[in-house]
Design a protein around this motif. Structure first.
Motif, PDB file in Angstrom:
ATOM      1  N   VAL A 112       5.196   5.822   1.765  1.00  0.00           N
ATOM      2  CA  VAL A 112       4.694   5.519   0.418  1.00  0.00           C
ATOM      3  C   VAL A 112       5.735   5.907  -0.634  1.00  0.00           C
ATOM      4  O   VAL A 112       6.009   5.145  -1.566  1.00  0.00           O
ATOM      5  CB  VAL A 112       3.355   6.250   0.163  1.00  0.00           C
ATOM      6  N   ASP A 113       6.340   7.094  -0.462  1.00  0.00           N
ATOM      7  CA  ASP A 113       7.343   7.554  -1.437  1.00  0.00           C
ATOM      8  C   ASP A 113       8.599   6.683  -1.411  1.00  0.00           C
ATOM      9  O   ASP A 113       9.297   6.557  -2.413  1.00  0.00           O
ATOM     10  CB  ASP A 113       7.753   8.998  -1.141  1.00  0.00           C
ATOM     11  N   LEU A 114       8.890   6.123  -0.247  1.00  0.00           N
ATOM     12  CA  LEU A 114      10.074   5.267  -0.122  1.00  0.00           C
ATOM     13  C   LEU A 114       9.822   3.877  -0.694  1.00  0.00           C
ATOM     14  O   LEU A 114      10.727   3.079  -0.817  1.00  0.00           O
ATOM     15  CB  LEU A 114      10.474   5.129   1.355  1.00  0.00           C
ATOM     16  N   GLY A 115       8.574   3.582  -1.010  1.00  0.00           N
ATOM     17  CA  GLY A 115       8.244   2.257  -1.532  1.00  0.00           C
ATOM     18  C   GLY A 115       8.480   1.172  -0.497  1.00  0.00           C
ATOM     19  O   GLY A 115       8.964   0.084  -0.807  1.00  0.00           O
TER      20      GLY A 115
ATOM     21  N   PRO B  89       7.701  -1.934   2.023  1.00  0.00           N
ATOM     22  CA  PRO B  89       6.796  -3.072   1.842  1.00  0.00           C
ATOM     23  C   PRO B  89       5.419  -2.747   2.435  1.00  0.00           C
ATOM     24  O   PRO B  89       5.339  -2.162   3.519  1.00  0.00           O
ATOM     25  CB  PRO B  89       7.472  -4.188   2.655  1.00  0.00           C
ATOM     26  N   GLY B  90       4.369  -3.099   1.723  1.00  0.00           N
ATOM     27  CA  GLY B  90       3.024  -2.980   2.274  1.00  0.00           C
ATOM     28  C   GLY B  90       2.317  -1.653   2.043  1.00  0.00           C
ATOM     29  O   GLY B  90       1.116  -1.567   2.269  1.00  0.00           O
ATOM     30  N   VAL B  91       3.034  -0.627   1.597  1.00  0.00           N
ATOM     31  CA  VAL B  91       2.361   0.669   1.436  1.00  0.00           C
ATOM     32  C   VAL B  91       1.541   0.683   0.156  1.00  0.00           C
ATOM     33  O   VAL B  91       1.787  -0.090  -0.764  1.00  0.00           O
ATOM     34  CB  VAL B  91       3.355   1.846   1.437  1.00  0.00           C
ATOM     35  N   LEU B  92       0.570   1.569   0.107  1.00  0.00           N
ATOM     36  CA  LEU B  92      -0.323   1.647  -1.042  1.00  0.00           C
ATOM     37  C   LEU B  92      -0.498   3.101  -1.470  1.00  0.00           C
ATOM     38  O   LEU B  92      -0.499   4.002  -0.630  1.00  0.00           O
ATOM     39  CB  LEU B  92      -1.698   1.070  -0.678  1.00  0.00           C
ATOM     40  N   PRO B  93      -0.675   3.337  -2.763  1.00  0.00           N
ATOM     41  CA  PRO B  93      -0.897   4.698  -3.253  1.00  0.00           C
ATOM     42  C   PRO B  93      -2.371   5.094  -3.123  1.00  0.00           C
ATOM     43  O   PRO B  93      -3.255   4.252  -3.283  1.00  0.00           O
ATOM     44  CB  PRO B  93      -0.516   4.592  -4.730  1.00  0.00           C
ATOM     45  N   VAL B  94      -2.598   6.362  -2.810  1.00  0.00           N
ATOM     46  CA  VAL B  94      -3.970   6.898  -2.824  1.00  0.00           C
ATOM     47  C   VAL B  94      -3.925   8.187  -3.638  1.00  0.00           C
ATOM     48  O   VAL B  94      -3.120   9.073  -3.364  1.00  0.00           O
ATOM     49  CB  VAL B  94      -4.473   7.197  -1.399  1.00  0.00           C
ATOM     50  N   LEU B  95      -4.759   8.288  -4.656  1.00  0.00           N
ATOM     51  CA  LEU B  95      -4.701   9.434  -5.571  1.00  0.00           C
ATOM     52  C   LEU B  95      -5.060  10.741  -4.868  1.00  0.00           C
ATOM     53  O   LEU B  95      -6.078  10.834  -4.189  1.00  0.00           O
ATOM     54  CB  LEU B  95      -5.645   9.208  -6.759  1.00  0.00           C
ATOM     55  N   ASN B  96      -4.211  11.728  -5.047  1.00  0.00           N
ATOM     56  CA  ASN B  96      -4.479  13.094  -4.614  1.00  0.00           C
ATOM     57  C   ASN B  96      -5.476  13.696  -5.618  1.00  0.00           C
ATOM     58  O   ASN B  96      -5.136  13.928  -6.780  1.00  0.00           O
ATOM     59  CB  ASN B  96      -3.149  13.857  -4.636  1.00  0.00           C
ATOM     60  N   GLU B  97      -6.690  13.925  -5.178  1.00  0.00           N
ATOM     61  CA  GLU B  97      -7.745  14.354  -6.111  1.00  0.00           C
ATOM     62  C   GLU B  97      -7.431  15.678  -6.782  1.00  0.00           C
ATOM     63  O   GLU B  97      -7.871  15.946  -7.896  1.00  0.00           O
ATOM     64  CB  GLU B  97      -9.081  14.472  -5.367  1.00  0.00           C
ATOM     65  N   GLN B  98      -6.682  16.515  -6.074  1.00  0.00           N
ATOM     66  CA  GLN B  98      -6.349  17.818  -6.628  1.00  0.00           C
ATOM     67  C   GLN B  98      -5.585  17.642  -7.956  1.00  0.00           C
ATOM     68  O   GLN B  98      -5.806  18.399  -8.899  1.00  0.00           O
ATOM     69  CB  GLN B  98      -5.535  18.625  -5.605  1.00  0.00           C
ATOM     70  N   ALA B  99      -4.718  16.653  -8.020  1.00  0.00           N
ATOM     71  CA  ALA B  99      -3.950  16.412  -9.249  1.00  0.00           C
ATOM     72  C   ALA B  99      -4.906  16.120 -10.403  1.00  0.00           C
ATOM     73  O   ALA B  99      -4.725  16.609 -11.523  1.00  0.00           O
ATOM     74  CB  ALA B  99      -2.973  15.252  -9.050  1.00  0.00           C
ATOM     75  N   MET B 100      -5.934  15.348 -10.119  1.00  0.00           N
ATOM     76  CA  MET B 100      -6.922  15.041 -11.149  1.00  0.00           C
ATOM     77  C   MET B 100      -7.652  16.308 -11.610  1.00  0.00           C
ATOM     78  O   MET B 100      -7.839  16.538 -12.795  1.00  0.00           O
ATOM     79  CB  MET B 100      -7.926  14.035 -10.588  1.00  0.00           C
ATOM     80  N   HIS B 101      -8.008  17.167 -10.635  1.00  0.00           N
ATOM     81  CA  HIS B 101      -8.709  18.402 -10.997  1.00  0.00           C
ATOM     82  C   HIS B 101      -7.836  19.302 -11.872  1.00  0.00           C
ATOM     83  O   HIS B 101      -8.330  19.925 -12.811  1.00  0.00           O
ATOM     84  CB  HIS B 101      -9.149  19.154  -9.742  1.00  0.00           C
TER      85      HIS B 101
END
Lengths: 483, 477
Positions: free
Chosen positions: B40-43, B45-57
């Motif tokens: 995902v960090d390498l970008g 093809p085909g990967v998708l982001p999923v939010l780390n909920e801790q960051a939101m908290h």
């Protein structure tokens, strides 16, 4: 063997009438024999035979599922570990994915065999398979005609019996339109039903993977494996997956079919309209009720789609920059030269056109007039569908305004090409499930019937489509030369 | 002409999550290049982001701490631009609907309290790092940092001097560490800011044209860069030139800012909502929960320290600028049972001095609060004198022993037996008849000599008060 469906072959495998290795070998031979159709970008012969061997073991251990040992093929948009995943582009001609898409993982777990990777329009942008870097696919019914796109390789491979079933993806009709052009069954599920993880993104809010098969029964079997929540895709929906095969034969008595009057305007030639009318008549014989409905905003689908999809693609394709993977130009002078030449050489003209349109539509000063406006239209179209689907069970109509057109016939005129998706695009904007089933022939070429259902009602759609296939034999026709 | 400076800051605080904001890769600092970058960090093809909920908290915690509006519904957007260390060709950030809306923060500068507005704070991912050395004319890319969660805290243009800007930045720095949402490590880039600076004639309502100074990663640089920039802008205007809206870089070696790109060269970021991510929904219940979990905040703690421990403003600031320091201080008070004044003097005096000398912060103190409290307890109960205590402190600093062990082992216990002291005093008087004579004839200064002699003979262990009193009595004139 190759004329049998997934359901039939599974029985044969279970009964040890033949092995998966024999079945796979037979299909690999057919792929070679019909290589002129240009369905495959990559044939994974070695891997396929290895998978078949494992499948045979599973079968003899009594651990087989309905797809174990069945030779399938996948659109080259799905990442496959260690195997070239080109997305139909020169940009990724050298790219071997280091991981499997969720959909691929699921088929692997089900014991299915992967014959190879299927040709497609470049980055799924096209309606004829002519934008592929690997050359166009031919329509098996008429080699001078297009197979449709962007999942043209998938549709052709299934119609020509080179694979028992195939995966496709549908952003604006890319499963349904080629299915109609090639005389097979294609289902685009509800947005969020099938994981997009590992499926190379064209327009993220519209893309959805789905099965392409010869029968609805087979589509149900493949969807069963593909569907389901995936924590790696935030837009995948955590909703239980029903048994798609269970209600296939349910009665259609009292089924309410809506026919949007906007689908039967001047754009649809009379022969095409006749095919749909005949199919609807068949449904009334099965006890369905037909009402005319109206979706006043549906004629805005194409303009809205050709803002939203390019806007999203303009960002989605930015990662192809020649820095980490994919095509890189020779001896770049500096960073800008690296970007300009790598992308200039790696992308074909249709992809470039859409990146430019999307970049323009998102630019400061134009965003409100284009992107926001298109999003408002999208809402209106969804609302049209919501209203209609609160009154009827399914909506029916044509898949395409014409049967498969000739190779080269529209490739010089993008607008003309875009218009060929006029009946399929609205479904993606609304995120609804829809399928295409063979319903007749016009000019000796297959024509599809489109059935659109409510969110997550794939089981109902499959039931409605399956009952039709019990009464008709359009789906059993094979192209000449495909014995 | 008299000029007024107008400053707004954009602070980037790296959120203290274990994994990245949209992937499971670790955020630990200092790993080998590209070993902490997943598909995902390498970008790919085909990967998708999923939010780390801790960051939101963590973002939510910040929002409630400054009393800001919390968006019930916030949206991630794509910020599009090409750069080799930006793998996807866009940064996932928040644009139109940030998670944290308007809030305020009070700062103190030269005894005055001033309220600074916080416009917004939004979540975003960090980019990677381009390395321009060691690659023979090529650039290296390290994507370990790509996808690290950041909270960008944007202030109103409410600051009127570099000092105010630094006070505000320090205030945020203290706050985020109190909240445990950011480690505040400025060397590692966990806390940095961009400063928007403009000048205008005093009394003018409209703002002047601003320049943005990028990537300031120390309080000192913020102050110097702003001061330099203000000077540069005033010079330009006074010599008939105008200020250009642009992005500038501060060069700490030359102590100057230089142009990076002008407004015309600026990217059109073409923000649009990221279709790969769902809106972040924050319920009232979640906000209440975050409020309930807030620790005592720096201002409240400072006020309490002043009241409860009777310390002055400056000392209270020193004791509460980090939560670790405040916790240490209170732990010492509670463990030693001593009065606050003694603890305050020793914590802000000897301990703070020694830490400062070795460049350590309180969490790195070689003397834990329990051992330190042990020392103070022995001062309070007169087991050792203040002077001997310094010796014990040295030993505590350099060993793992307790104060009692050190006192025992080195025999540092104060002599409280007055008989023993009296005998030594008598001895000193007997051996120094000349000095006795001088003292008795009125030379008061000689008294110190007797004290010194007694302390020398007792190796400093006699109670100085007692020695004084007894000497006075013996040498009565």
């Amino acid at each position: 063997m190759h004329n049998q469906t997934i359901a039939e072959l599974a029985k044969g495998l279970q009964a040890r009438e033949f092995s998966s290795q024999e079945l796979t070998t037979a299909h690999l031979a057919r792929i070679k024999q019909h290589s002129a159709l240009n369905c495959f970008i990559t044939v994974t012969e070695v891997e396929a035979l290895a998978q078949a061997k494992i499948a045979d073991q599973l079968i003899s251990d009594g651990k087989a599922g309905p797809l174990t040992g069945i030779p399938l093929a996948h659109k080259d948009i799905f990442c496959t570990q260690g195997i070239k995943t080109s997305c139909g582009s020169k940009m990724l001609d050298n790219f071997q994915a280091p991981y499997n898409a969720t959909v691929i993982e699921r088929f692997n777990q089900a014991g299915a065999v992967t014959l190879g990777k299927l040709n497609m329009d470049e980055f799924a942008m096209g309606s004829s398979n002519e934008t592929s870097f690997f050359g166009p696919v031919k329509n098996p019914w008429d080699h001078s005609a297009v197979p449709g796109g962007s999942s043209g390789g998938s549709a052709c491979a299934v119609a020509a019996r080179l694979a028992v079933g195939a995966t496709g993806t549908d952003t604006g009709g890319s499963i349904r339109q080629p299915a109609a052009f090639c005389g097979i069954t294609g289902l685009k599920p509800t947005y969020g039903r099938v994981s997009r993880y590992g499926m190379i993104a064209f327009a993220s809010s519209l893309d959805q993977g789905g099965p392409m098969t010869r029968t609805v029964e087979d589509a149900a079997l493949m969807l069963q494996t593909m569907a389901g929540f995936d924590s790696r895709d935030s837009t995948s929906v955590d909703k239980p997956v029903p048994d798609y095969s269970k209600g296939l034969n349910d009665s259609l008595a009292g089924l309410k079919i809506g026919l949007p009057k906007e689908f039967f305007g001047d754009n649809l030639n009379t022969q095409m309209a006749q095919v749909v009318e005949d199919a609807v008549a068949e449904y009334t014989r099965l006890g369905a009720e037909v009402v005319e409905v109206s979706m006043p905003n549906i004629n805005l689908s194409i303009p809205a789609y050709y803002i939203i999809a390019p806007a999203e693609c303009s960002a989605n394709l930015s990662r192809f920059d020649g820095v980490r993977y994919g095509h890189r130009c020779e001896a770049p002078e500096d960073l800008n030269d690296l970007y300009i030449r790598s992308r200039g050489e790696g992308f074909g003209s249709e992809v470039k056109r859409r990146i430019l349109i999307g970049t323009y539509a998102l630019s400061t000063g134009y965003y409100d007039a284009y992107y926001l406006q298109a999003q408002k239209i999208r809402r209106l179209i969804s609302d049209d569908f919501k209203k209609v689907l609160s009154e009827v069970d399914v909506v029916m109509g044509p898949v395409t305004p014409t049967p498969a057109f000739g190779l080269g016939e529209k490739s010089g005129d993008p607008i003309e090409m875009y218009l060929s998706d006029m009946y399929t695009i609205a479904v993606n904007l609304a995120g609804l499930p829809a399928l295409s089933i063979p319903a007749g022939f016009v000019d000796q070429k297959p024509v599809g019937l489109q059935i659109i259902g409510n969110y997550f009602e794939e089981a109902r759609l499959l039931n409605v489509a399956h009952r039709y296939q019990q009464e008709t034999d359009w789906h059993q026709q094979a192209p000449a030369g495909i014995e | 002409m008299e000029w007024e400076t107008v400053i707004g800051l954009e602070i980037h605080a790296q959120l203290a999550t274990k994994s990245k904001i949209f992937s499971g890769a670790s955020t630990a600092y200092g790993a080998e290049p590209n070993t902490q970058a997943c598909a995902v960090d390498l970008g790919l093809p085909g990967v998708l982001p999923v939010l780390n909920e801790q960051a939101m908290h963590l973002a939510l915690r910040f929002g409630v701490a400054i009393g800001a509006e919390i968006a019930p519904y916030s949206v991630f957007s794509r910020k599009n631009y090409f750069y080799p260390d930006l793998p996807k060709g866009y940064q996932i950030s928040q644009f139109e609907l940030p998670i944290v809306g308007q809030g305020v923060l009070d700062i103190e500068v030269e005894g005055e309290t001033k309220r600074i507005g916080v416009t917004r704070a939004h979540l975003e991912e960090d980019a990677g790092k381009s390395l321009h050395e060691d690659f023979q004319g090529l650039s290296g890319i390290d994507l370990n940092r790509a996808g690290t969660p950041l909270l960008e805290i944007v202030s109103e243009p409410d600051m009127r001097s570099a000092k105010e800007a630094v006070a505000y930045m320090k205030k945020i720095h203290t706050l985020v560490r109190y909240l445990g949402i950011c480690d505040g490590n400025m060397q590692e880039g966990s806390f940095r800011c961009d400063a928007n600076v403009s000048v205008r004639p005093k009394g003018q309502a409209e703002f002047g044209i601003r320049a943005e100074i990028k990537n300031l990663n120390s309080f000192r640089f913020v102050e110097k860069a702003i001061n330099h920039e203000v000077e540069r802008q005033i010079d330009r205007i006074e010599s008939g030139l105008s200020v250009v809206q642009e992005t500038r870089l501060y060069d700490s070696d030359l102590d100057e800012t230089r142009s990076m790109r002008s407004k015309e060269e600026a990217n059109d970021y073409r923000y649009f909502p990221d279709p790969d991510l769902l809106p972040v929904v924050i319920t009232e219940a979640l906000i209440e929960q975050a409020r309930g979990e807030l620790p005592e905040l720096p201002d409240a703690k400072k006020l309490r320290f002043k009241e409860q421990y009777g310390v002055d403003e400056e000392t209270a600031v020193l004791l509460t600028h980090s939560k670790d320091m405040a916790d240490y201080y209170e732990a010492v008070i509670s463990a030693s049972g001593c009065e606050a004044k003694l603890c305050t003097n020793w914590v802000t005096g000897h301990l703070a001095g020694a830490l400062n000398k070795d460049g350590l912060d309180i969490t790195q103190s070689p003397i834990g609060h329990a051992r330190f409290a042990g020392l103070l307890a022995r001062i309070a109960d007169n087991t050792i004198s203040g002077k001997i205590a310094k010796q014990v402190f040295e030993a505590l600093w350099n060993s793992d022993q307790t104060a009692d062990e050190i006192i025992d082992q080195k025999g540092l216990k104060q002599i409280t037996d007055s008989g023993a002291i009296e005998a030594i005093i008598d001895e000193v008087i007997a051996n120094n008849a000349g000095q006795v004579e001088q003292y008795l004839s009125g030379k008061d200064k000689v008294f110190g000599f007797f004290v010194g002699q007694v302390m020398k003979l007792t190796q400093g262990k006699a109670n100085p008060g007692e020695v004084n009193a007894m000497l006075k009595a013996k040498l009565k004139r």
